[in-house]
Design a protein around this motif. Structure first.
Motif, PDB file in Angstrom:
ATOM      1  N   TYR A 119       0.911  -1.353   0.075  1.00  0.00           N
ATOM      2  CA  TYR A 119       0.101  -0.008  -0.037  1.00  0.00           C
ATOM      3  C   TYR A 119       0.961   1.154  -0.084  1.00  0.00           C
ATOM      4  O   TYR A 119       0.602   2.266  -0.687  1.00  0.00           O
ATOM      5  CB  TYR A 119      -0.717  -0.209   1.158  1.00  0.00           C
ATOM      6  CG  TYR A 119      -1.486   1.459   1.473  1.00  0.00           C
ATOM      7  CD1 TYR A 119      -2.806   1.734   0.614  1.00  0.00           C
ATOM      8  CD2 TYR A 119      -1.281   2.358   2.391  1.00  0.00           C
ATOM      9  CE1 TYR A 119      -3.346   2.986   0.746  1.00  0.00           C
ATOM     10  CE2 TYR A 119      -1.781   3.351   2.599  1.00  0.00           C
ATOM     11  CZ  TYR A 119      -2.727   3.654   1.979  1.00  0.00           C
ATOM     12  OH  TYR A 119      -3.384   5.069   2.281  1.00  0.00           O
ATOM     13  N   GLN A 120       1.913   1.115   0.981  1.00  0.00           N
ATOM     14  CA  GLN A 120       2.866   2.485   0.757  1.00  0.00           C
ATOM     15  C   GLN A 120       3.646   2.683  -0.304  1.00  0.00           C
ATOM     16  O   GLN A 120       3.867   3.757  -0.830  1.00  0.00           O
ATOM     17  CB  GLN A 120       3.758   2.126   2.120  1.00  0.00           C
ATOM     18  CG  GLN A 120       3.124   2.320   3.609  1.00  0.00           C
ATOM     19  CD  GLN A 120       2.391   3.775   3.899  1.00  0.00           C
ATOM     20  OE1 GLN A 120       2.717   4.842   3.346  1.00  0.00           O
ATOM     21  NE2 GLN A 120       1.384   3.688   4.560  1.00  0.00           N
ATOM     22  N   ILE A 121       4.031   1.596  -1.009  1.00  0.00           N
ATOM     23  CA  ILE A 121       4.625   1.756  -2.281  1.00  0.00           C
ATOM     24  C   ILE A 121       3.842   2.114  -3.415  1.00  0.00           C
ATOM     25  O   ILE A 121       4.298   3.231  -4.082  1.00  0.00           O
ATOM     26  CB  ILE A 121       5.279   0.292  -2.742  1.00  0.00           C
ATOM     27  CG1 ILE A 121       6.357  -0.146  -1.700  1.00  0.00           C
ATOM     28  CG2 ILE A 121       5.791   0.640  -4.166  1.00  0.00           C
ATOM     29  CD1 ILE A 121       6.849  -1.496  -2.122  1.00  0.00           C
ATOM     30  N   ARG A 122       2.377   2.055  -3.421  1.00  0.00           N
ATOM     31  CA  ARG A 122       1.728   2.185  -4.411  1.00  0.00           C
ATOM     32  C   ARG A 122       1.135   3.890  -4.039  1.00  0.00           C
ATOM     33  O   ARG A 122       1.111   4.644  -5.137  1.00  0.00           O
ATOM     34  CB  ARG A 122       0.382   1.238  -4.489  1.00  0.00           C
ATOM     35  CG  ARG A 122      -0.389   1.754  -5.518  1.00  0.00           C
ATOM     36  CD  ARG A 122       0.130   1.960  -6.817  1.00  0.00           C
ATOM     37  NE  ARG A 122       0.879   0.876  -7.412  1.00  0.00           N
ATOM     38  CZ  ARG A 122      -0.031  -0.223  -7.890  1.00  0.00           C
ATOM     39  NH1 ARG A 122      -1.389  -0.348  -8.109  1.00  0.00           N
ATOM     40  NH2 ARG A 122       0.820  -1.555  -8.379  1.00  0.00           N
ATOM     41  N   LYS A 123       1.116   4.027  -2.795  1.00  0.00           N
ATOM     42  CA  LYS A 123       0.707   5.396  -2.499  1.00  0.00           C
ATOM     43  C   LYS A 123       1.849   6.645  -2.824  1.00  0.00           C
ATOM     44  O   LYS A 123       1.435   7.740  -3.232  1.00  0.00           O
ATOM     45  CB  LYS A 123       0.557   5.201  -1.071  1.00  0.00           C
ATOM     46  CG  LYS A 123       0.117   6.900  -0.194  1.00  0.00           C
ATOM     47  CD  LYS A 123      -0.011   6.673   1.208  1.00  0.00           C
ATOM     48  CE  LYS A 123      -0.515   8.068   1.753  1.00  0.00           C
ATOM     49  NZ  LYS A 123      -0.479   8.055   3.354  1.00  0.00           N
ATOM     50  N   GLU A 124       3.085   5.996  -2.676  1.00  0.00           N
ATOM     51  CA  GLU A 124       4.097   7.087  -3.076  1.00  0.00           C
ATOM     52  C   GLU A 124       4.205   7.128  -4.548  1.00  0.00           C
ATOM     53  O   GLU A 124       4.500   8.371  -4.942  1.00  0.00           O
ATOM     54  CB  GLU A 124       5.430   6.623  -2.336  1.00  0.00           C
ATOM     55  CG  GLU A 124       6.802   7.502  -2.547  1.00  0.00           C
ATOM     56  CD  GLU A 124       7.958   7.182  -1.710  1.00  0.00           C
ATOM     57  OE1 GLU A 124       8.932   7.724  -1.867  1.00  0.00           O
ATOM     58  OE2 GLU A 124       7.861   6.122  -1.078  1.00  0.00           O
ATOM     59  N   GLU A 125       4.194   6.268  -5.197  1.00  0.00           N
ATOM     60  CA  GLU A 125       4.351   6.338  -6.672  1.00  0.00           C
ATOM     61  C   GLU A 125       3.148   5.393  -7.445  1.00  0.00           C
ATOM     62  O   GLU A 125       3.262   4.293  -7.582  1.00  0.00           O
ATOM     63  CB  GLU A 125       5.408   5.787  -7.225  1.00  0.00           C
ATOM     64  CG  GLU A 125       6.795   6.690  -6.926  1.00  0.00           C
ATOM     65  CD  GLU A 125       8.119   6.313  -7.843  1.00  0.00           C
ATOM     66  OE1 GLU A 125       7.996   5.063  -8.058  1.00  0.00           O
ATOM     67  OE2 GLU A 125       8.509   7.189  -8.142  1.00  0.00           O
ATOM     68  N   PRO A 126       1.913   6.169  -7.512  1.00  0.00           N
ATOM     69  CA  PRO A 126       0.542   5.273  -7.605  1.00  0.00           C
ATOM     70  C   PRO A 126       0.703   4.375  -9.159  1.00  0.00           C
ATOM     71  O   PRO A 126      -0.010   3.433  -9.107  1.00  0.00           O
ATOM     72  CB  PRO A 126      -0.469   6.364  -7.994  1.00  0.00           C
ATOM     73  CG  PRO A 126       0.113   7.536  -7.038  1.00  0.00           C
ATOM     74  CD  PRO A 126       1.532   7.460  -7.303  1.00  0.00           C
ATOM     75  N   LYS A 127       1.480   4.774  -9.883  1.00  0.00           N
ATOM     76  CA  LYS A 127       1.495   3.948 -11.138  1.00  0.00           C
ATOM     77  C   LYS A 127       2.569   2.839 -11.205  1.00  0.00           C
ATOM     78  O   LYS A 127       3.014   2.224 -12.261  1.00  0.00           O
ATOM     79  CB  LYS A 127       1.593   4.831 -12.319  1.00  0.00           C
ATOM     80  CG  LYS A 127       0.396   5.810 -12.706  1.00  0.00           C
ATOM     81  CD  LYS A 127       0.439   6.461 -14.005  1.00  0.00           C
ATOM     82  CE  LYS A 127      -0.679   7.327 -14.104  1.00  0.00           C
ATOM     83  NZ  LYS A 127      -0.577   8.248 -15.263  1.00  0.00           N
ATOM     84  N   SER A 128       3.408   2.906  -9.910  1.00  0.00           N
ATOM     85  CA  SER A 128       4.684   2.100 -10.014  1.00  0.00           C
ATOM     86  C   SER A 128       4.111   0.489  -9.686  1.00  0.00           C
ATOM     87  O   SER A 128       3.354   0.276  -9.008  1.00  0.00           O
ATOM     88  CB  SER A 128       5.468   2.404  -9.129  1.00  0.00           C
ATOM     89  OG  SER A 128       4.866   2.274  -7.902  1.00  0.00           O
ATOM     90  N   PRO A 129       4.932  -0.393 -10.161  1.00  0.00           N
ATOM     91  CA  PRO A 129       4.719  -1.845  -9.791  1.00  0.00           C
ATOM     92  C   PRO A 129       5.303  -2.038  -8.400  1.00  0.00           C
ATOM     93  O   PRO A 129       6.188  -1.356  -7.879  1.00  0.00           O
ATOM     94  CB  PRO A 129       5.623  -2.724 -10.740  1.00  0.00           C
ATOM     95  CG  PRO A 129       6.740  -1.656 -11.077  1.00  0.00           C
ATOM     96  CD  PRO A 129       5.870  -0.211 -11.062  1.00  0.00           C
ATOM     97  N   MET A 164      13.200   1.418  -5.415  1.00  0.00           N
ATOM     98  CA  MET A 164      13.649   2.409  -6.148  1.00  0.00           C
ATOM     99  C   MET A 164      12.655   3.190  -7.083  1.00  0.00           C
ATOM    100  O   MET A 164      11.469   2.345  -7.430  1.00  0.00           O
ATOM    101  CB  MET A 164      14.828   1.847  -6.790  1.00  0.00           C
ATOM    102  CG  MET A 164      16.033   1.423  -6.270  1.00  0.00           C
ATOM    103  SD  MET A 164      17.486   1.088  -7.088  1.00  0.00           S
ATOM    104  CE  MET A 164      18.876   0.945  -5.860  1.00  0.00           C
ATOM    105  N   CYS A 165      13.064   4.171  -7.481  1.00  0.00           N
ATOM    106  CA  CYS A 165      12.060   5.104  -8.572  1.00  0.00           C
ATOM    107  C   CYS A 165      12.005   4.325  -9.876  1.00  0.00           C
ATOM    108  O   CYS A 165      12.730   3.413 -10.119  1.00  0.00           O
ATOM    109  CB  CYS A 165      12.405   6.394  -8.523  1.00  0.00           C
ATOM    110  SG  CYS A 165      13.895   6.439  -9.381  1.00  0.00           S
ATOM    111  N   LEU A 166      10.674   4.425 -10.449  1.00  0.00           N
ATOM    112  CA  LEU A 166      10.874   4.188 -11.719  1.00  0.00           C
ATOM    113  C   LEU A 166      12.085   4.420 -12.815  1.00  0.00           C
ATOM    114  O   LEU A 166      12.326   5.716 -12.503  1.00  0.00           O
ATOM    115  CB  LEU A 166       9.581   4.528 -12.477  1.00  0.00           C
ATOM    116  CG  LEU A 166       8.373   3.775 -11.918  1.00  0.00           C
ATOM    117  CD1 LEU A 166       6.971   4.515 -12.455  1.00  0.00           C
ATOM    118  CD2 LEU A 166       7.972   2.389 -12.122  1.00  0.00           C
TER     119      LEU A 166
END
Length: 229
Positions: A59-69, A92-94
């Motif tokens: 949830y936190q990963i998707r919250k920080e970068e909504p379109k990221s895997p 890491m970032c996209l």
């Protein structure tokens, strides 16, 4: 690069280090049988126990970068040079892989491995989960599949193995692990060559007792980090 090519690669030889008997390492049938049983039971237990935490991290990963895997998969080299897809929580970032070339000259670890303490590609949640090795939890699926073990050498990248010496290649005699002697001995504060020596020391002294000791130390490190970044 094919598995055969990875293991066939030979560079300069270390002259004062541990040299292993590959047949002896692979001939510990009773130990390897029980190690696999423990891997299966441990990975199922670990996946079940940490499921709420993994849902929160996702949830936190998707919250920080909504379109990221949420899950990052990467080709790693396992036992006898066999490659497999290793899974981790994305920290890491996209586009992080594309940025790597620009950062190679900042590498802080000598040898065939790349690490920098203030990696600009790491996300905010990534810093948190890396510090406590929570990003490694999806590797329990690799353990259940049989690609990895709970305890063993760190699984290297293909580009790292391409730089290995014949001495370094000995660490591929066994399955890589989620944790290991290097991981509980300072991790990123330990040099590449010291990591190799620790891995070979572990392989030399492999046994269920030593595996359990490393598992206990790993749990303590999750509570009190020891240099992961």
């Amino acid at each position: 690069m094919e598995s055969e090519d990875l293991l066939a690669h030979i560079s300069e030889v270390h002259t004062n280090q541990i040299w292993l008997d590959k047949e002896k390492v692979e001939g510990r049938y009773i130990y390897l049988f029980f190690k696999r049983i423990i891997d299966i039971m441990g990975s199922i237990f670990g996946l079940t126990l940490t499921l709420p935490l993994m849902i929160y991290v996702a949830y936190q990963i998707r919250k920080e970068e909504p379109k990221s895997p949420i899950i990052f998969s990467q080709t790693r080299v396992g036992k006898n040079g066999k490659t497999f897809k290793m899974y981790k929580f994305r920290s890491m970032c996209l586009g992080a892989e594309e940025q790597l070339e620009e950062l190679l000259d900042q590498n802080e670890i000598e040898g065939a491995m790349f690490k920098i303490k203030e990696d600009p590609r790491v996300t905010n949640i990534g810093k948190v989960i890396r510090a406590r090795s929570i990003d490694e939890l999806p590797q329990l699926w690799n353990v259940l599949k049989g690609d990895m073990s709970l305890i063993g050498p760190r699984p290297p990248l293909e580009r790292e193995v391409a730089e290995y010496t014949s001495y370094d290649l000995q660490r591929l005699y066994v399955k890589p692990g989620c944790s290991g002697l290097w991981q509980v001995s300072g991790r990123n504060d330990v040099s590449f060559h010291s990591m190799i020596d620790l891995d070979l020391q572990y392989i030399t002294n492999q046994g269920l007792y030593n595996d359990f000791k490393i598992i206990l130390k790993t749990i303590l490190i999750v509570i009190k980090p020891n240099g992961a970044y």
